[in-house]
Motif scaffolding. Structure first.
Motif, PDB file in Angstrom:
ATOM      1  N   TYR A 427     -36.243 -42.031  -0.853  1.00  0.00           N
ATOM      2  CA  TYR A 427     -35.952 -40.931  -1.767  1.00  0.00           C
ATOM      3  C   TYR A 427     -35.022 -41.521  -2.831  1.00  0.00           C
ATOM      4  O   TYR A 427     -33.852 -41.800  -2.558  1.00  0.00           O
ATOM      5  N   GLU A 428     -35.537 -41.731  -4.020  1.00  0.00           N
ATOM      6  CA  GLU A 428     -34.803 -42.480  -5.031  1.00  0.00           C
ATOM      7  C   GLU A 428     -33.919 -41.572  -5.884  1.00  0.00           C
ATOM      8  O   GLU A 428     -34.344 -40.530  -6.363  1.00  0.00           O
ATOM      9  N   ASN A 429     -32.662 -42.021  -6.052  1.00  0.00           N
ATOM     10  CA  ASN A 429     -31.699 -41.341  -6.923  1.00  0.00           C
ATOM     11  C   ASN A 429     -31.613 -39.842  -6.634  1.00  0.00           C
ATOM     12  O   ASN A 429     -31.744 -39.006  -7.529  1.00  0.00           O
ATOM     13  N   THR A 430     -31.419 -39.512  -5.375  1.00  0.00           N
ATOM     14  CA  THR A 430     -31.325 -38.106  -4.998  1.00  0.00           C
ATOM     15  C   THR A 430     -30.106 -37.459  -5.645  1.00  0.00           C
ATOM     16  O   THR A 430     -29.067 -38.094  -5.852  1.00  0.00           O
ATOM     17  N   GLY A 431     -30.226 -36.185  -5.957  1.00  0.00           N
ATOM     18  CA  GLY A 431     -29.120 -35.469  -6.569  1.00  0.00           C
ATOM     19  C   GLY A 431     -29.371 -33.979  -6.606  1.00  0.00           C
ATOM     20  O   GLY A 431     -30.504 -33.521  -6.461  1.00  0.00           O
ATOM     21  N   VAL A 432     -28.307 -33.215  -6.783  1.00  0.00           N
ATOM     22  CA  VAL A 432     -28.387 -31.766  -6.882  1.00  0.00           C
ATOM     23  C   VAL A 432     -27.531 -31.318  -8.064  1.00  0.00           C
ATOM     24  O   VAL A 432     -26.392 -31.772  -8.221  1.00  0.00           O
ATOM     25  N   ILE A 433     -28.079 -30.441  -8.900  1.00  0.00           N
ATOM     26  CA  ILE A 433     -27.334 -29.838  -9.998  1.00  0.00           C
ATOM     27  C   ILE A 433     -27.055 -28.379  -9.640  1.00  0.00           C
ATOM     28  O   ILE A 433     -27.983 -27.622  -9.351  1.00  0.00           O
ATOM     29  N   TYR A 434     -25.774 -28.001  -9.642  1.00  0.00           N
ATOM     30  CA  TYR A 434     -25.356 -26.623  -9.362  1.00  0.00           C
ATOM     31  C   TYR A 434     -24.864 -25.972 -10.650  1.00  0.00           C
ATOM     32  O   TYR A 434     -24.088 -26.569 -11.397  1.00  0.00           O
ATOM     33  N   VAL A 435     -25.277 -24.745 -10.889  1.00  0.00           N
ATOM     34  CA  VAL A 435     -24.741 -23.936 -11.979  1.00  0.00           C
ATOM     35  C   VAL A 435     -24.301 -22.606 -11.372  1.00  0.00           C
ATOM     36  O   VAL A 435     -25.111 -21.920 -10.732  1.00  0.00           O
ATOM     37  N   ALA A 436     -23.026 -22.248 -11.553  1.00  0.00           N
ATOM     38  CA  ALA A 436     -22.456 -21.072 -10.889  1.00  0.00           C
ATOM     39  C   ALA A 436     -21.775 -20.159 -11.889  1.00  0.00           C
ATOM     40  O   ALA A 436     -21.264 -20.609 -12.924  1.00  0.00           O
ATOM     41  N   ALA A 437     -21.750 -18.859 -11.569  1.00  0.00           N
ATOM     42  CA  ALA A 437     -21.014 -17.867 -12.353  1.00  0.00           C
ATOM     43  C   ALA A 437     -20.416 -16.858 -11.379  1.00  0.00           C
ATOM     44  O   ALA A 437     -21.038 -16.507 -10.371  1.00  0.00           O
ATOM     45  N   TYR A 438     -19.198 -16.385 -11.685  1.00  0.00           N
ATOM     46  CA  TYR A 438     -18.512 -15.468 -10.769  1.00  0.00           C
ATOM     47  C   TYR A 438     -17.651 -14.491 -11.571  1.00  0.00           C
ATOM     48  O   TYR A 438     -17.273 -14.750 -12.713  1.00  0.00           O
ATOM     49  N   TYR A 439     -17.368 -13.362 -10.938  1.00  0.00           N
ATOM     50  CA  TYR A 439     -16.564 -12.319 -11.564  1.00  0.00           C
ATOM     51  C   TYR A 439     -15.620 -11.764 -10.519  1.00  0.00           C
ATOM     52  O   TYR A 439     -16.024 -11.454  -9.393  1.00  0.00           O
ATOM     53  N   ASN A 440     -14.330 -11.639 -10.887  1.00  0.00           N
ATOM     54  CA  ASN A 440     -13.320 -11.176  -9.946  1.00  0.00           C
ATOM     55  C   ASN A 440     -12.668  -9.895 -10.474  1.00  0.00           C
ATOM     56  O   ASN A 440     -12.192  -9.849 -11.608  1.00  0.00           O
ATOM     57  N   TRP A 441     -12.696  -8.840  -9.639  1.00  0.00           N
ATOM     58  CA  TRP A 441     -12.061  -7.565  -9.975  1.00  0.00           C
ATOM     59  C   TRP A 441     -10.784  -7.382  -9.170  1.00  0.00           C
ATOM     60  O   TRP A 441     -10.730  -7.743  -7.994  1.00  0.00           O
ATOM     61  N   LYS A 442      -9.774  -6.766  -9.775  1.00  0.00           N
ATOM     62  CA  LYS A 442      -8.562  -6.362  -9.077  1.00  0.00           C
ATOM     63  C   LYS A 442      -8.428  -4.849  -9.200  1.00  0.00           C
ATOM     64  O   LYS A 442      -8.520  -4.300 -10.295  1.00  0.00           O
ATOM     65  N   PHE A 443      -8.215  -4.174  -8.069  1.00  0.00           N
ATOM     66  CA  PHE A 443      -8.134  -2.704  -8.067  1.00  0.00           C
ATOM     67  C   PHE A 443      -6.711  -2.247  -7.745  1.00  0.00           C
ATOM     68  O   PHE A 443      -6.023  -2.857  -6.950  1.00  0.00           O
TER      69      PHE A 443
END
Length: 443
Positions: A427-443
């Protein structure tokens, strides 16, 4: 009802919604460099997991270190989502039995042409300034793989899914101004499915199939400690217990040639129950966070995972003329993890995260096509914006580089006479690309 009871009821309803949504997302989670991912769509993606158990800046600390909830005010809820693409593609070499196996390399093994969603939901609730309750629902264990039906390694594996979806009710208590303790019960719902081709040899029948699948629950305990050395420096220590997922399924054969069908029936294999004991490994981690000045903070982590007790098996039949067993134990070794990162305050609302991490190999030398992962480097970057006193959001990206992984599978019997055949390649040059988004609420 009192104000506290109303708040708790709202908290429970929110937690239930989190469990459903995050469970659906977690069903697509995958990882590399091991099967326990640090990436679940949170800021830790941009930090490459640096400061994992000491950062405690939002509700995701319910997962990373429950003791960190004592640093959060009021009720906080973080919703996280991510998309990843994995470059895990096999290339057969000259040692492969092309004559008996064909020449199909299998395509992108991870996910749907390499793509997977992931994420989770995290909730922290303040009973008092010193006592916090939390809940998380996410999936950070496992990896589903899918090769082409006619690929050269089909007699070793065709499709496999091993996933764990965790529900984490949590509690934390601030002992004094420096020390906080936390704990979570990890209720993990395990999903297991494996399919492999069976070499019929007989002309006109093509390949047979063997599949096993089962779902089960496993239980574990996560413990956390957070110690504030001074107002700007804190140390986090975490331990997660082993979780036993005891899968059991009858052997589901299909499209077998008559002679092989008779042999398997006479030997009691055709309808036999197969037990697969998967152990989600225990792990320990030490993390640190230190605020150097108003603009810069440094983060680091060192961890250990006990993969030597993993328990994964390979399904299949080595020789269809003499089918002795349908399972083969695979051996793994414990891994180490180290990460370094930093946060830079660009302006009052904007925070920049970046980090690098390394995980040691869980397999010695050549890898199994059932688990084409081993040592890995992670490089992350991300940014957060404080929208108001009660809301913030962030995005993050990470590249995981797994290098070139060699596979050498040697069968005792050639594929042309009923064996699995030799499969040699990489398995040549294996890799993983992650793209994430998050939102934090305070009540």
């Amino acid at each position: 009802m009192t104000k506290w009871q109303v708040s708790m009821a709202e908290c429970c309803r929110t937690a239930a919604k989190v469990a459903v949504c995050a469970g659906a997302l977690a069903a697509g989670q995958a990882s590399a460099g091991g099967l326990l991912a640090y990436e679940v769509g949170t800021a830790d993606v941009g930090l490459a997991s640096a400061g994992y158990g000491a950062r405690a800046q939002d509700a995701s600390t319910v997962l990373t270190n429950p003791a960190g909830m004592t640093r959060l005010e009021g009720t906080q809820f973080l919703a996280a989502g991510q998309l990843l693409w994995g470059n895990t593609k096999f290339s057969a070499g000259s040692g492969t039995d092309f004559r008996g196996l064909g020449s199909d390399n299998g395509g992108y093994a991870v996910g749907s042409n390499g793509w997977f969603p992931g994420g989770g939901g995290f909730l922290s609730y303040s009973v008092s300034p010193d006592l916090k309750l939390g809940f998380a629902a996410t999936g950070n264990f496992g990896a589903p793989l899918s090769y082409d039906n006619d690929w050269v390694g089909r007699y070793y594996v065709q499709d496999t899914t091993l996933l764990g979806i965790s529900l984490l009710p949590s509690i934390a208590y601030k002992v004094n101004n420096q020390l906080s303790l936390g704990a979570s019960v990890n209720a993990m719902y395990g999903i297991y499915s494996t399919q492999v081709a069976i070499n019929n040899v007989a002309p006109g029948f093509g390949d047979g199939r063997l599949k096993i699948d089962d779902n089960t629950w496993g239980w574990g305990l996560n413990l956390g400690l957070l110690y504030e050395i001074d107002p700007g420096t804190r140390l986090g220590l975490t331990w997660n217990s082993q979780i036993d997922l005891d899968f059991k399924s009858s052997a589901k054969f299909s499209n077998l040639a008559p002679v092989l069908n008779t042999v398997l029936r006479n030997r009691g294999t055709l309808d036999a129950d197969i037990k697969v004991g998967i152990n989600v490994p225990q792990q320990a981690m030490a993390s640190i966070f230190t605020q150097v000045n108003d603009r810069w903070a440094l983060l680091g982590s060192v961890g250990w995972q006990q993969w030597s007790k993993f328990g994964q098996v390979q399904l299949g039949i080595e020789d269809t003329a003499n089918p002795v067993s349908v399972t083969q134990n695979l051996k793994f070794k414990d891994t180490w993890h180290v990460a370094l990162g930093a946060q830079h305050r660009i302006s009052e609302p904007w925070l920049l995260n970046f980090g690098v991490a390394y995980d040691s190999a869980m397999q010695s030398g050549d890898v199994s096509p059932l688990l084409p992962v081993n040592s890995a480097w992670r490089f992350g970057v991300g940014g957060e914006q404080q929208l108001s006193k009660s809301a913030s959001w962030g995005i993050a990206g990470e590249y995981l580089y797994g290098g070139t992984l060699d596979t050498k599978l040697h069968s005792t019997v050639p594929a042309g006479v009923g064996g699995r055949g030799d499969v040699v390649g990489s398995y040549e040059n294996t890799g993983v690309i992650y793209v994430a988004a998050y939102y934090n609420w305070k009540f």
